[in-house]
Each structure stands twice: as C-alpha cells, then as structure tokens.
Scaffold this motif. Sequence first.
Motif, PDB file in Angstrom:
ATOM      1  N   ARG A 182       1.044  -1.332  -0.136  1.00 33.86           N
ATOM      2  CA  ARG A 182       0.105  -0.062   0.033  1.00 33.86           C
ATOM      3  C   ARG A 182       0.990   1.336  -0.283  1.00 33.86           C
ATOM      4  O   ARG A 182       1.782   1.377   0.805  1.00 33.86           O
ATOM      5  CB  ARG A 182      -0.995   0.206   1.204  1.00 33.86           C
ATOM      6  CG  ARG A 182      -2.043   1.287   1.508  1.00 33.86           C
ATOM      7  CD  ARG A 182      -3.173   0.838   0.547  1.00 33.86           C
ATOM      8  NE  ARG A 182      -3.930   2.235   0.618  1.00 33.86           N
ATOM      9  CZ  ARG A 182      -5.096   2.332  -0.210  1.00 33.86           C
ATOM     10  NH1 ARG A 182      -5.069   1.295  -1.208  1.00 33.86           N
ATOM     11  NH2 ARG A 182      -5.675   3.158   0.047  1.00 33.86           N
ATOM     12  N   PHE A 183       0.741   2.233  -1.104  1.00 40.83           N
ATOM     13  CA  PHE A 183       1.536   3.221  -1.192  1.00 40.83           C
ATOM     14  C   PHE A 183       1.009   4.432  -0.481  1.00 40.83           C
ATOM     15  O   PHE A 183      -0.078   4.429  -0.237  1.00 40.83           O
ATOM     16  CB  PHE A 183       1.814   3.822  -2.535  1.00 40.83           C
ATOM     17  CG  PHE A 183       2.546   2.829  -3.249  1.00 40.83           C
ATOM     18  CD1 PHE A 183       3.979   3.131  -3.727  1.00 40.83           C
ATOM     19  CD2 PHE A 183       1.975   1.646  -3.753  1.00 40.83           C
ATOM     20  CE1 PHE A 183       4.709   2.228  -4.299  1.00 40.83           C
ATOM     21  CE2 PHE A 183       3.054   0.700  -4.304  1.00 40.83           C
ATOM     22  CZ  PHE A 183       4.246   1.028  -4.721  1.00 40.83           C
ATOM     23  N   ALA A 184       1.796   5.314  -0.193  1.00 38.35           N
ATOM     24  CA  ALA A 184       0.986   6.533   0.433  1.00 38.35           C
ATOM     25  C   ALA A 184       0.315   7.370  -0.440  1.00 38.35           C
ATOM     26  O   ALA A 184      -0.637   8.340  -0.018  1.00 38.35           O
ATOM     27  CB  ALA A 184       2.233   7.442   1.324  1.00 38.35           C
ATOM     28  N   SER A 185       0.355   7.285  -1.635  1.00 46.71           N
ATOM     29  CA  SER A 185      -0.281   7.986  -2.817  1.00 46.71           C
ATOM     30  C   SER A 185      -0.443   7.064  -4.155  1.00 46.71           C
ATOM     31  O   SER A 185       0.509   6.017  -4.218  1.00 46.71           O
ATOM     32  CB  SER A 185       0.375   9.167  -2.840  1.00 46.71           C
ATOM     33  OG  SER A 185       1.716   9.314  -3.404  1.00 46.71           O
ATOM     34  N   VAL A 242      13.231  11.359 -10.363  1.00 46.32           N
ATOM     35  CA  VAL A 242      12.007  11.569 -11.524  1.00 46.32           C
ATOM     36  C   VAL A 242      10.820  10.922 -11.256  1.00 46.32           C
ATOM     37  O   VAL A 242       9.762  11.369 -11.403  1.00 46.32           O
ATOM     38  CB  VAL A 242      12.792  11.011 -12.943  1.00 46.32           C
ATOM     39  CG1 VAL A 242      11.752  11.328 -14.023  1.00 46.32           C
ATOM     40  CG2 VAL A 242      13.812  11.930 -13.290  1.00 46.32           C
ATOM     41  N   PHE A 243      10.792   9.748 -10.529  1.00 49.41           N
ATOM     42  CA  PHE A 243       9.852   8.902 -10.265  1.00 49.41           C
ATOM     43  C   PHE A 243       8.762   9.767  -9.438  1.00 49.41           C
ATOM     44  O   PHE A 243       7.651   9.688  -9.656  1.00 49.41           O
ATOM     45  CB  PHE A 243      10.153   7.500  -9.731  1.00 49.41           C
ATOM     46  CG  PHE A 243      11.018   6.667 -10.789  1.00 49.41           C
ATOM     47  CD1 PHE A 243      11.021   6.856 -11.948  1.00 49.41           C
ATOM     48  CD2 PHE A 243      11.602   5.447  -9.991  1.00 49.41           C
ATOM     49  CE1 PHE A 243      11.703   5.785 -12.641  1.00 49.41           C
ATOM     50  CE2 PHE A 243      12.315   4.514 -10.721  1.00 49.41           C
ATOM     51  CZ  PHE A 243      12.343   4.798 -11.982  1.00 49.41           C
ATOM     52  N   SER A 244       9.479  10.511  -8.521  1.00 45.82           N
ATOM     53  CA  SER A 244       8.632  11.177  -7.582  1.00 45.82           C
ATOM     54  C   SER A 244       7.760  11.923  -8.126  1.00 45.82           C
ATOM     55  O   SER A 244       6.743  12.549  -7.497  1.00 45.82           O
ATOM     56  CB  SER A 244       9.619  11.886  -6.591  1.00 45.82           C
ATOM     57  OG  SER A 244      10.336  12.748  -7.185  1.00 45.82           O
ATOM     58  N   THR A 245       8.132  12.575  -9.457  1.00 41.04           N
ATOM     59  CA  THR A 245       7.229  13.678 -10.093  1.00 41.04           C
ATOM     60  C   THR A 245       6.180  13.130 -10.934  1.00 41.04           C
ATOM     61  O   THR A 245       5.201  13.961 -11.560  1.00 41.04           O
ATOM     62  CB  THR A 245       8.105  14.549 -11.001  1.00 41.04           C
ATOM     63  OG1 THR A 245       8.713  13.771 -12.092  1.00 41.04           O
ATOM     64  CG2 THR A 245       9.299  14.966 -10.146  1.00 41.04           C
ATOM     65  N   ASP A 281       6.764   9.165  -1.795  1.00 40.91           N
ATOM     66  CA  ASP A 281       5.474   8.329  -1.546  1.00 40.91           C
ATOM     67  C   ASP A 281       5.190   7.109  -2.508  1.00 40.91           C
ATOM     68  O   ASP A 281       4.264   6.085  -2.156  1.00 40.91           O
ATOM     69  CB  ASP A 281       4.336   9.096  -1.081  1.00 40.91           C
ATOM     70  CG  ASP A 281       4.496  10.128   0.270  1.00 40.91           C
ATOM     71  OD1 ASP A 281       5.191   9.771   1.027  1.00 40.91           O
ATOM     72  OD2 ASP A 281       3.867  10.983   0.167  1.00 40.91           O
ATOM     73  N   ASN A 282       5.443   7.432  -3.752  1.00 42.64           N
ATOM     74  CA  ASN A 282       4.978   6.779  -4.816  1.00 42.64           C
ATOM     75  C   ASN A 282       5.909   5.493  -5.145  1.00 42.64           C
ATOM     76  O   ASN A 282       6.027   5.041  -6.363  1.00 42.64           O
ATOM     77  CB  ASN A 282       4.565   7.381  -6.084  1.00 42.64           C
ATOM     78  CG  ASN A 282       5.840   8.033  -6.744  1.00 42.64           C
ATOM     79  OD1 ASN A 282       6.626   8.497  -6.113  1.00 42.64           O
ATOM     80  ND2 ASN A 282       5.484   8.378  -7.786  1.00 42.64           N
ATOM     81  N   VAL A 283       7.021   5.416  -4.386  1.00 44.03           N
ATOM     82  CA  VAL A 283       8.045   4.387  -4.546  1.00 44.03           C
ATOM     83  C   VAL A 283       8.440   3.500  -3.252  1.00 44.03           C
ATOM     84  O   VAL A 283       8.314   3.985  -2.307  1.00 44.03           O
ATOM     85  CB  VAL A 283       9.290   5.360  -4.795  1.00 44.03           C
ATOM     86  CG1 VAL A 283      10.650   4.273  -5.119  1.00 44.03           C
ATOM     87  CG2 VAL A 283       9.427   6.135  -5.953  1.00 44.03           C
ATOM     88  N   PHE A 284       8.431   2.254  -3.928  1.00 47.19           N
ATOM     89  CA  PHE A 284       8.576   1.199  -2.614  1.00 47.19           C
ATOM     90  C   PHE A 284       9.864   0.303  -3.242  1.00 47.19           C
ATOM     91  O   PHE A 284      10.075   0.000  -4.347  1.00 47.19           O
ATOM     92  CB  PHE A 284       7.702   0.223  -2.760  1.00 47.19           C
ATOM     93  CG  PHE A 284       7.772  -0.951  -1.715  1.00 47.19           C
ATOM     94  CD1 PHE A 284       7.718  -0.629  -0.360  1.00 47.19           C
ATOM     95  CD2 PHE A 284       8.313  -2.067  -2.028  1.00 47.19           C
ATOM     96  CE1 PHE A 284       7.750  -1.398   0.628  1.00 47.19           C
ATOM     97  CE2 PHE A 284       8.414  -3.251  -1.038  1.00 47.19           C
ATOM     98  CZ  PHE A 284       8.236  -2.987   0.145  1.00 47.19           C
TER      99      PHE A 284
END
Length: 431
Positions: free
Chosen positions: A251-254, A282-285, A306-309
């Motif tokens: 489960r991601f934060a976003s 870059v992934f974070s954007t 938040d969108n990276v694990f």
Amino acid sequence: MAAFKTIALFPEASFGAALNCVGIAQELRRLGARPVFICHPGFSGVFSEYGFPEYQLADDASGAPTDWNDFIERHQDAFRQTPFDQLESYVGPTWDAIVDTAIRVEEPLRQLLARLKPDAIVLDNVVMFPAIANAGVPWIRVVSCAETEVPDRNVPPYLSGCGGTPDRSWQRFATAYERVTAPAHRRFSAFLAECGLKPLEASHFLSASPWLNLVLAPQIIRHDREKALDPQRFVFLDGCVRHEAPYTPPRFASHNDAPLVLTSFGSLGAMDVAMTKRMIEVFSTLPYRFLVNAGHWRDEYRDVPDNVFIDSWFPQPSVVEQASLFIHHGGNNSFCEALYYGVPSLVMPYCWDGHDNATRAAETGVGRKLDRYGWNPRDLAAAIGELIADGAMAQRLKANAKTMRAAAGVTRAAEEILKVADTAAIGARAS
C-alpha cells in the motif's frame, strides 16, 4: 521414462541463467524427472530455495573463485562507454575471467559428474567445460542470452548493440571483438587440447551441442537469418518463465490506483546506487507507482518518495505480470519475461547482451532504448509516460503474450531434454 532420469543443470554464475534454468527444472520435476543443480561458489541456496538438490563446485587450489560483484565494481566505469569501447575495457577482461573459471573448476566438475552420474547435462553458459563434453552423456546447450550469441550473416555481432542491416559498423565490431578475445581464446584452445577436445573457431568459446540447443528468443523479436538453424538440433523457446509465489504490491502513501512500474537492473546493475537515486527523483514527479529492486544496496536509500517502494528482491515474474512497464538493463531473462506478460520494456543497458536487446526492443516496437547515463529528467519522464500510454503497443504485446503462453516454453524445453536423455538411454542399452 522421465521418472528414472537425473538431469544435471549447470547455469553460469548469473541470476538470469540461474533462474531461467529454475523454470526448466520446475517443469522437468513436474514431468517426473530428478533435476539437480551444479552451482558456482556464491550461488548456494538459490536453487534449494525452489526445492532442488544443489551441488557447489569445490574451489580448485589453483586460485580463488571469481567474485563477480568485485569484478563488476572494478569495471563499473566501463558501463558509461559505448559497446565498441567496452571491448577493451570490459569484454576482454570478462572473457579472461570466464576462461580462468572454466580451467579452475575442471577437475572438481569432472569428479562431481562422476558422482552424480546424470542422464543428461543442461549447460546454460557461454563457455565449454571439457568435463561436460567428456562425461559420456548427452549435453544440451541453453542460449539464455540474446539470440545474437548464435551467429549468422544477417544477425548483428554479439554484444555490439548494432541493428538494422549489415554494414561497416558490423564488420568493424566483429574484427575488434576477434582481436580483443584472441588472448583468452588461445589460452582456452590450449586448455581444450589438454583435455582431448578440438579447439573452437576464433572468438568462439562454446560450440553448438550435437544433441540439442535451446534458444530463448521469442518470435516477436527473432532475427530473420540468412541460414536457418537445423530444427533437429535447435529449438526456439517463446519464453521460459519460472513459477513464483504470488506478489501483492504494498500500500503506497499515494497513487494506489495508478499504473505499476517495475525497475530492476539485475543483481550487478543494482550496485549503481547514484544512478538509481537520480531515477527515483524523476519517479517522484510522475503519477505512477514504482517498485525498485535495490539488491544488496537496499539500506543505501533513506528518503523514499510516497509513490516508490524499494526492496532487495522481488519475485520478478509475479510482479511483471501486474506491471504496465518494466524498466530494466536488457538482460535476456528480464526482456523475455516482459514479452511473456505483454509488458513494454524501457531498456537502459550497461553491458553484454543488454546492448543487443535494447536495440532489438526499439527495432521490433516492443519498447524503447534509453542511454543508461546520458538522459535528463525530461527524457526519462517522457519515455515512461509515452510507453504506458501507447495503446497500440499494449494491444500488440498482449496478443503476443497470449501466443507465448500457449507455446509453453518450459514444457517444450523439458520435453526436448527428456527426449534426448531417453534416446541416449535406448542407444546405450542397444549397444
């Protein structure tokens, strides 16, 4: 007859070959055979984790085993170079190390095969081991690198990253490759002669098996050869994917409903932490979820978006099946898994056959090629977004995935291996 057959599998010291062989072994076991693994130092536990007996080659007193992590770390600067420049800085030294390994393990391998008494030997490697040729049982060659490993006038030179039609760049690379590999080849030829085997032609370290050769090259990326390979000895596999446990993404934060992207550069490519951190920025954007394989360097990552694990390992086939994009280094196992599940590839190669597969992905319209280091954030973001949004590519890849699954590559491979073992056993009884 499979129930009576012991099949020894000997993959090279890389996870691509190792896990490709696991897929074949799983199917051999299902068909009633007894697959066992011969492994290099450092790979103990990889195969037993899947329930297979494994036998580690003991070190010969002539030298220490090649530490491939250390070898890659020492040659990491070469990964910023072109495939042509890597011939001197990386390919030549790699062949020297491979030949050293083959010579060093010859006696332990000969003794081990005498103990195991396999009915057939599956060799997923780039070099010949005389103990296998002299074992008195059939040996099967598995080409789990790019198809370019099997030469042809219409196929680009192995490791060159060349594409298109034959031109001067092909000849330039092939000539330089032969020159760079000549010292290792001379040593290897002398070693083969000592073991009673004929030397191989220039720049070749492994011949085709007289019994069976399995080539992991799905139809969608296969080359149009000038001279077709003998179908009695060469079998093309449309995928050879192992069974893994199901994987549930965290489960991601976003962005939990967003497309999933897997990023993995293999166990060795993961050591380039600085480059991966650049990518994560870059992934974070971007409006997607990202799983990033960090290998042994998991603890190097502190501030994770938040969108990276990030994890040290994922059951790759189970993740790829759920992904909308696979960013990888062009290893043939990763490339074929992406095709098997109908997922586009963003290939960022750094060495060996990754260059060939990156070019082939772009040529055949199953993905894109992006320089591993020469990109800016806009380049990477655009490539990711455009590949995920390409509906025509997605439709074509899903149709191809259906065809590849129907072809049942692991079943075909296992059946062909057992056919060779059965034929040899019948011949032995008749004589």
